[in-house]
Scaffold this motif. Structure first.
Motif, PDB file in Angstrom:
ATOM      1  N   SER A  65      88.390 113.254  15.293  1.00 50.24           N
ATOM      2  CA  SER A  65      89.751 113.333  15.810  1.00 50.24           C
ATOM      3  C   SER A  65      90.716 112.523  14.945  1.00 50.24           C
ATOM      4  CB  SER A  65      89.778 112.822  17.258  1.00 50.24           C
ATOM      5  OG  SER A  65      91.092 112.866  17.781  1.00 50.24           O
ATOM      6  N   LEU A  66      90.284 111.337  14.508  1.00 46.55           N
ATOM      7  CA  LEU A  66      91.123 110.516  13.626  1.00 46.55           C
ATOM      8  C   LEU A  66      91.414 111.235  12.315  1.00 46.55           C
ATOM      9  CD1 LEU A  66      89.696 106.910  14.027  1.00 46.55           C
ATOM     10  CD2 LEU A  66      92.039 107.624  14.439  1.00 46.55           C
ATOM     11  N   ALA A  67      90.409 111.963  11.807  1.00 45.82           N
ATOM     12  CA  ALA A  67      90.566 112.664  10.534  1.00 45.82           C
ATOM     13  C   ALA A  67      91.270 114.001  10.701  1.00 45.82           C
ATOM     14  CB  ALA A  67      89.198 112.879   9.885  1.00 45.82           C
ATOM     15  N   VAL A  97      90.732  98.530   7.750  1.00 48.80           N
ATOM     16  CA  VAL A  97      90.095  99.318   8.803  1.00 48.80           C
ATOM     17  C   VAL A  97      88.598  99.362   8.544  1.00 48.80           C
ATOM     18  CG1 VAL A  97      90.124 101.501  10.053  1.00 48.80           C
ATOM     19  CG2 VAL A  97      92.180 100.729   8.882  1.00 48.80           C
ATOM     20  N   SER A  98      87.815  99.311   9.614  1.00 49.25           N
ATOM     21  CA  SER A  98      86.368  99.442   9.527  1.00 49.25           C
ATOM     22  C   SER A  98      85.937 100.660  10.339  1.00 49.25           C
ATOM     23  CB  SER A  98      85.685  98.177  10.057  1.00 49.25           C
ATOM     24  OG  SER A  98      84.285  98.349  10.088  1.00 49.25           O
ATOM     25  N   TYR A  99      85.319 101.628   9.672  1.00 51.55           N
ATOM     26  CA  TYR A  99      84.821 102.825  10.334  1.00 51.55           C
ATOM     27  C   TYR A  99      83.287 102.799  10.358  1.00 51.55           C
ATOM     28  CZ  TYR A  99      89.493 104.849   9.770  1.00 51.55           C
ATOM     29  OH  TYR A  99      90.846 105.094   9.822  1.00 51.55           O
ATOM     30  N   PRO A 100      82.659 103.248  11.432  1.00 55.92           N
ATOM     31  CA  PRO A 100      81.183 103.327  11.439  1.00 55.92           C
ATOM     32  C   PRO A 100      80.693 104.351  10.426  1.00 55.92           C
ATOM     33  CG  PRO A 100      82.105 104.395  13.388  1.00 55.92           C
ATOM     34  CD  PRO A 100      83.248 103.709  12.697  1.00 55.92           C
ATOM     35  N   ALA A 101      79.562 104.030   9.802  1.00 54.54           N
ATOM     36  CA  ALA A 101      79.025 104.929   8.761  1.00 54.54           C
ATOM     37  C   ALA A 101      77.509 104.811   8.711  1.00 54.54           C
ATOM     38  CB  ALA A 101      79.647 104.611   7.411  1.00 54.54           C
ATOM     39  N   ARG A 102      76.854 105.017   9.840  1.00 53.26           N
ATOM     40  CA  ARG A 102      75.385 105.038   9.858  1.00 53.26           C
ATOM     41  C   ARG A 102      74.943 106.447   9.467  1.00 53.26           C
ATOM     42  NH1 ARG A 102      76.241 102.361  14.672  1.00 53.26           N
ATOM     43  NH2 ARG A 102      75.700 104.226  15.851  1.00 53.26           N
ATOM     44  N   ILE A 103      74.611 106.587   8.226  1.00 60.02           N
ATOM     45  CA  ILE A 103      74.324 107.917   7.690  1.00 60.02           C
ATOM     46  C   ILE A 103      72.899 107.990   7.160  1.00 60.02           C
ATOM     47  CG2 ILE A 103      76.724 108.323   7.055  1.00 60.02           C
ATOM     48  CD1 ILE A 103      75.805 107.758   4.115  1.00 60.02           C
ATOM     49  N   GLN A 104      72.458 109.213   6.985  1.00 61.13           N
ATOM     50  CA  GLN A 104      71.218 109.506   6.267  1.00 61.13           C
ATOM     51  C   GLN A 104      71.613 110.190   4.961  1.00 61.13           C
ATOM     52  OE1 GLN A 104      68.473 111.970   8.432  1.00 61.13           O
ATOM     53  NE2 GLN A 104      66.906 111.875   6.851  1.00 61.13           N
ATOM     54  N   ARG A 145      77.646 116.704   5.959  1.00 61.96           N
ATOM     55  CA  ARG A 145      78.759 116.706   5.016  1.00 61.96           C
ATOM     56  C   ARG A 145      78.197 116.834   3.604  1.00 61.96           C
ATOM     57  NH1 ARG A 145      83.517 117.223   7.809  1.00 61.96           N
ATOM     58  NH2 ARG A 145      84.529 116.510   5.883  1.00 61.96           N
ATOM     59  N   ALA A 146      78.775 117.726   2.819  1.00 57.42           N
ATOM     60  CA  ALA A 146      78.324 117.967   1.450  1.00 57.42           C
ATOM     61  C   ALA A 146      79.525 117.995   0.520  1.00 57.42           C
ATOM     62  CB  ALA A 146      77.534 119.270   1.363  1.00 57.42           C
ATOM     63  N   PRO A 147      80.093 116.833   0.154  1.00 56.12           N
ATOM     64  CA  PRO A 147      81.265 116.813  -0.729  1.00 56.12           C
ATOM     65  C   PRO A 147      80.909 117.242  -2.151  1.00 56.12           C
ATOM     66  CG  PRO A 147      80.475 114.586  -0.355  1.00 56.12           C
ATOM     67  CD  PRO A 147      79.684 115.483   0.552  1.00 56.12           C
ATOM     68  N   HIS A 148      81.898 117.780  -2.869  1.00 52.29           N
ATOM     69  CA  HIS A 148      81.708 118.180  -4.263  1.00 52.29           C
ATOM     70  C   HIS A 148      81.623 116.937  -5.140  1.00 52.29           C
ATOM     71  CE1 HIS A 148      82.869 120.037  -8.197  1.00 52.29           C
ATOM     72  NE2 HIS A 148      82.086 120.997  -7.717  1.00 52.29           N
ATOM     73  N   HIS A 149      80.954 117.071  -6.293  1.00 50.34           N
ATOM     74  CA  HIS A 149      80.756 115.896  -7.146  1.00 50.34           C
ATOM     75  C   HIS A 149      82.045 115.406  -7.802  1.00 50.34           C
ATOM     76  CE1 HIS A 149      80.966 118.455 -10.717  1.00 50.34           C
ATOM     77  NE2 HIS A 149      80.075 119.263 -10.165  1.00 50.34           N
ATOM     78  N   SER A 150      83.135 116.146  -7.655  1.00 54.70           N
ATOM     79  CA  SER A 150      84.418 115.679  -8.176  1.00 54.70           C
ATOM     80  C   SER A 150      85.175 114.817  -7.161  1.00 54.70           C
ATOM     81  CB  SER A 150      85.292 116.869  -8.577  1.00 54.70           C
ATOM     82  OG  SER A 150      85.559 117.692  -7.444  1.00 54.70           O
ATOM     83  N   ALA A 151      84.569 114.518  -6.006  1.00 52.50           N
ATOM     84  CA  ALA A 151      85.244 113.753  -4.959  1.00 52.50           C
ATOM     85  C   ALA A 151      85.585 112.352  -5.452  1.00 52.50           C
ATOM     86  CB  ALA A 151      84.364 113.665  -3.714  1.00 52.50           C
ATOM     87  N   SER A 152      86.756 111.872  -5.072  1.00 48.13           N
ATOM     88  CA  SER A 152      87.202 110.529  -5.458  1.00 48.13           C
ATOM     89  C   SER A 152      86.594 109.494  -4.517  1.00 48.13           C
ATOM     90  CB  SER A 152      88.720 110.445  -5.412  1.00 48.13           C
ATOM     91  OG  SER A 152      89.182 110.623  -4.080  1.00 48.13           O
ATOM     92  N   MET A 153      86.817 108.211  -4.853  1.00 50.57           N
ATOM     93  CA  MET A 153      86.300 107.139  -4.006  1.00 50.57           C
ATOM     94  C   MET A 153      86.974 107.154  -2.636  1.00 50.57           C
ATOM     95  SD  MET A 153      86.056 103.050  -4.831  1.00 50.57           S
ATOM     96  CE  MET A 153      85.327 103.393  -6.425  1.00 50.57           C
ATOM     97  N   ALA A 154      88.282 107.447  -2.602  1.00 52.08           N
ATOM     98  CA  ALA A 154      88.990 107.506  -1.324  1.00 52.08           C
ATOM     99  C   ALA A 154      88.475 108.648  -0.463  1.00 52.08           C
ATOM    100  CB  ALA A 154      90.488 107.653  -1.570  1.00 52.08           C
ATOM    101  N   ALA A 155      88.125 109.777  -1.095  1.00 54.79           N
ATOM    102  CA  ALA A 155      87.605 110.912  -0.327  1.00 54.79           C
ATOM    103  C   ALA A 155      86.216 110.616   0.227  1.00 54.79           C
ATOM    104  CB  ALA A 155      87.569 112.165  -1.197  1.00 54.79           C
ATOM    105  N   LEU A 156      85.413 109.870  -0.518  1.00 53.06           N
ATOM    106  CA  LEU A 156      84.041 109.622  -0.102  1.00 53.06           C
ATOM    107  C   LEU A 156      83.950 108.474   0.897  1.00 53.06           C
ATOM    108  CD1 LEU A 156      81.368 110.995  -0.838  1.00 53.06           C
ATOM    109  CD2 LEU A 156      80.918 109.132  -2.422  1.00 53.06           C
ATOM    110  N   VAL A 157      84.601 107.356   0.613  1.00 53.80           N
ATOM    111  CA  VAL A 157      84.495 106.171   1.463  1.00 53.80           C
ATOM    112  C   VAL A 157      85.635 106.089   2.464  1.00 53.80           C
ATOM    113  CG1 VAL A 157      84.292 103.653   1.449  1.00 53.80           C
ATOM    114  CG2 VAL A 157      83.298 104.975  -0.409  1.00 53.80           C
ATOM    115  N   LYS A 186      92.534 106.809   6.193  1.00 59.66           N
ATOM    116  CA  LYS A 186      91.738 107.730   6.998  1.00 59.66           C
ATOM    117  C   LYS A 186      90.257 107.609   6.659  1.00 59.66           C
ATOM    118  CE  LYS A 186      95.060 111.364   8.146  1.00 59.66           C
ATOM    119  NZ  LYS A 186      95.300 112.827   8.132  1.00 59.66           N
ATOM    120  N   PRO A 187      89.386 107.990   7.580  1.00 62.85           N
ATOM    121  CA  PRO A 187      87.948 107.943   7.283  1.00 62.85           C
ATOM    122  C   PRO A 187      87.560 108.946   6.198  1.00 62.85           C
ATOM    123  CG  PRO A 187      88.348 109.017   9.390  1.00 62.85           C
ATOM    124  CD  PRO A 187      89.649 108.428   8.949  1.00 62.85           C
ATOM    125  N   GLY A 188      86.575 108.562   5.389  1.00 56.93           N
ATOM    126  CA  GLY A 188      86.097 109.432   4.330  1.00 56.93           C
ATOM    127  C   GLY A 188      84.833 110.175   4.740  1.00 56.93           C
TER     128      GLY A 188
END
Length: 342
Positions: free
Chosen positions: A84-86, A166-173, A101-113, A120-122
């Protein structure tokens, strides 16, 4: 408010489970890779697949959501709040499927993190309680990849800007795939890179050692032969594999609940807890001592081997971690073996 009427219980607006998820039974061959995928799903472990183009790495990764258990209510709420935030919560409809989520390898640091004007959350936060798949891993900017080290370790993404923190949760696999070299066929029978060994070494060096140390399973995915495609072989469906994954996760969840630990998978367990719940039997302890000394495992690598062995024991329904579980867990850190041999 007056107590004259009882409100009906609110019903969530769920999208429902999609019926067109790719099935693991469609994959021919690659039994080792499918075994590693099941282990990764059961314990929430990070996985790296390396192999030539067309070996089926992306095909395997796309089938991981079909064997993962659905989101629990609390997890669903967390995932929905981030979406909802995004601005990605379509029509306010929720889904109990884990994010993929499967971002393209051209993704920037802001887009990923995460980042931007409004912080906004990445992608790493949008994949919270789910999977972040990075295809063609060395093609990502090395600085962008290294920005994942902190979220993978702490389970949150901290975005610090001049006007925002801002701190967003990011417990990912984390699931990643890569070719062994730039041309893609290093080590394949009958192929020789024009640039020699430099082709593989320089390409693989784009992924830093500290990031690799946070990956529990690293496997080689060889090319599928024509015989694997022609010969009809029965393969387990996602439903059968998913049932074993769900049972292993249930065992872990109940174990951590009884210990009062805020973790749901072995991959999330703190080091102090994993040393207790994954204490091997006497034969396994001696084997682990010899292996840790010969392979020069780091402290993080040692604990990740224990976490992986605990997941293997959970899949077998055993309370004690044995030598066979430790041996299989160590076999999935193949790049440590290659580095030690070098």
């Amino acid at each position: 408010f007056k107590g004259t009427q009882v409100l009906s219980r609110p019903s969530p607006k769920l999208q429902g489970t999609p019926n067109n998820l790719p099935d693991l039974g469609e994959v021919r061959g690659q039994e080792t890779a499918k075994r590693a995928l099941e282990i990764a799903a059961a314990g929430g472990h990070n996985l790296l697949m390396s192999g030539p183009p067309g070996a089926g790495k992306s095909m395997l990764a796309s089938r991981l959501p079909s064997i993962l258990p659905p989101l629990r209510p609390r997890e669903l709420l967390e995932v929905s709040m981030i979406s909802s935030l995004a601005g990605e919560l379509a029509d306010g409809r929720l889904t109990d499927r884990r994010p993929f989520r499967a971002p393209h390898h051209s993704a920037s640091m802001a887009a990923l993190v995460g980042g931007g004007i409004k912080a906004k959350p990445g992608e790493v936060s949008l994949a919270h309680n789910g999977v972040l798949f990075l295809d063609e891993l060395p093609e990502f900017n090395p600085q962008v990849l290294d920005s994942l080290r902190q979220p993978l370790e702490s389970g949150e993404a901290v975005i610090a800007r001049a006007n925002h923190r801002v701190s967003y949760p990011a417990r990912i696999q984390l699931i990643a795939a890569m070719n062994p070299c730039r041309c893609g066929y290093a080590g394949e029978p009958g192929h020789q890179c024009r640039r020699g060994a430099r082709c593989a070494s320089e390409y693989q060096a784009r992924v830093s050692g500290p990031l690799l140390d946070r990956i529990d399973l690293r496997i080689d995915v060889p090319a599928v032969t024509a015989a694997d495609l022609i010969t009809p072989t029965a393969s387990e469906t996602s439903a059968a594999v998913g049932a074993r994954v769900a049972e292993a996760r249930r065992i872990q969840r109940e174990r951590f609940l009884s210990l009062g630990v805020s973790a749901s998978t072995n991959a999330e367990a703190p080091a102090s807890v994993i040393e207790t719940i994954a204490a091997p039997d006497p034969g396994g302890l001696q084997f682990l001592h010899d292996a840790a000394k010969s392979l020069a495992l780091s402290a993080r690598g040692y604990h990740r081997v224990l976490k992986l062995a605990r997941t293997l024991a959970d899949l077998d329904g055993l309370d004690t971690v044995g030598r066979i579980h430790l041996a299989e867990a160590l076999s999935y850190r193949g790049q440590d073996l290659a580095r030690q041999a070098a």
